[in-house]
Design a protein around this motif. Structure first.
Motif, short mmCIF file in Angstrom:
data_model
loop_
_atom_site.label_atom_id
_atom_site.label_comp_id
_atom_site.label_asym_id
_atom_site.label_seq_id
_atom_site.Cartn_x
_atom_site.Cartn_y
_atom_site.Cartn_z
N ALA A 24 0.83 -1.20 0.00
CA ALA A 24 0.00 0.00 0.00
C ALA A 24 0.87 1.25 0.00
N SER A 25 1.93 1.26 0.81
CA SER A 25 2.80 2.44 0.83
C SER A 25 3.56 2.58 -0.49
N ALA A 26 3.96 1.46 -1.10
CA ALA A 26 4.63 1.52 -2.40
C ALA A 26 3.68 2.05 -3.46
N GLN A 27 2.43 1.66 -3.39
CA GLN A 27 1.44 2.14 -4.37
C GLN A 27 1.25 3.64 -4.25
N ARG A 28 1.25 4.16 -3.01
CA ARG A 28 1.11 5.61 -2.83
C ARG A 28 2.29 6.34 -3.45
N ARG A 29 3.50 5.77 -3.30
CA ARG A 29 4.68 6.39 -3.91
C ARG A 29 4.59 6.34 -5.43
N PHE A 30 4.12 5.22 -5.97
CA PHE A 30 3.99 5.10 -7.42
C PHE A 30 2.94 6.04 -7.98
N ASP A 31 1.89 6.33 -7.23
CA ASP A 31 0.87 7.27 -7.69
C ASP A 31 1.50 8.64 -7.92
N GLY A 32 2.35 9.07 -7.03
CA GLY A 32 3.05 10.35 -7.20
C GLY A 32 3.96 10.34 -8.42
N VAL A 33 4.62 9.22 -8.65
CA VAL A 33 5.52 9.09 -9.80
C VAL A 33 4.71 9.17 -11.10
N ASP A 34 3.56 8.53 -11.13
CA ASP A 34 2.72 8.57 -12.33
C ASP A 34 2.30 10.00 -12.66
N GLU A 35 1.95 10.77 -11.64
CA GLU A 35 1.56 12.17 -11.88
C GLU A 35 2.73 12.96 -12.44
N ARG A 36 3.93 12.75 -11.88
CA ARG A 36 5.09 13.48 -12.38
C ARG A 36 5.42 13.07 -13.80
N LEU A 37 5.32 11.78 -14.11
CA LEU A 37 5.58 11.33 -15.48
C LEU A 37 4.56 11.91 -16.46
N ASP A 38 3.32 12.01 -16.04
CA ASP A 38 2.29 12.62 -16.90
C ASP A 38 2.64 14.07 -17.21
N ARG A 39 3.11 14.80 -16.19
CA ARG A 39 3.49 16.20 -16.43
C ARG A 39 4.67 16.29 -17.37
N ILE A 40 5.65 15.40 -17.21
CA ILE A 40 6.82 15.40 -18.09
C ILE A 40 6.41 15.08 -19.52
N GLU A 41 5.55 14.09 -19.69
CA GLU A 41 5.09 13.74 -21.03
C GLU A 41 4.34 14.89 -21.68
N GLU A 42 3.53 15.61 -20.91
CA GLU A 42 2.80 16.76 -21.45
C GLU A 42 3.76 17.86 -21.87
N ALA A 43 4.80 18.08 -21.06
CA ALA A 43 5.80 19.09 -21.42
C ALA A 43 6.53 18.70 -22.69
N GLN A 44 6.87 17.42 -22.82
CA GLN A 44 7.55 16.95 -24.04
C GLN A 44 6.64 17.11 -25.26
N LYS A 45 5.35 16.83 -25.09
CA LYS A 45 4.42 16.98 -26.20
C LYS A 45 4.34 18.44 -26.63
N ASN A 46 4.27 19.35 -25.66
CA ASN A 46 4.23 20.78 -25.97
C ASN A 46 5.50 21.21 -26.69
N PHE A 47 6.65 20.69 -26.23
CA PHE A 47 7.92 21.03 -26.86
C PHE A 47 7.96 20.53 -28.29
N ARG A 48 7.48 19.29 -28.52
CA ARG A 48 7.46 18.75 -29.88
C ARG A 48 6.56 19.59 -30.79
N HIS A 49 5.42 20.01 -30.27
CA HIS A 49 4.52 20.85 -31.07
C HIS A 49 5.19 22.18 -31.40
N ALA A 50 5.90 22.75 -30.44
CA ALA A 50 6.60 24.01 -30.69
C ALA A 50 7.67 23.83 -31.75
N LEU A 51 8.41 22.72 -31.69
CA LEU A 51 9.44 22.46 -32.71
C LEU A 51 8.82 22.29 -34.09
#
Length: 83
Positions: A24-51
């Motif tokens: 359960a504690s590992a799952q809570r840590r992974f939930d935070g990681v998933d949110e951060r990865l989603d933000r990184i992927e969104e930033a990369q998508k925006n960067f690709r669109h800008a390029l």
């Protein structure tokens, strides 16, 4: 002291409870990681669109410049032929 056979089931229950808590504690840590990865992927998508937009704009400007040079070359050729 209880017999070893009597200790097995309580120990297994205790281990199961500890494992559930750990998972359960590992799952809570992974939930935070998933949110951060989603933000990184969104930033990369925006960067690709800008390029892509920058590349398209560069091609447009370059194409316009080449057309203007061709027009000037044609005028120079006409002037040279008129001589």
């Amino acid at each position: 002291m209880p017999e070893p056979e009597d200790m097995v089931m309580p120990m297994l229950r205790e281990m199961r409870a500890e494992m559930r808590e750990s998972f359960a504690s590992a799952q809570r840590r992974f939930d935070g990681v998933d949110e951060r990865l989603d933000r990184i992927e969104e930033a990369q998508k925006n960067f690709r669109h800008a390029l892509t937009a920058d590349t398209m704009m560069s091609r447009l400007v370059t194409g316009d410049f080449e057309e203007r040079i061709k027009a000037l070359e044609a005028k120079v050729d006409d002037l040279m032929k008129a001589r």
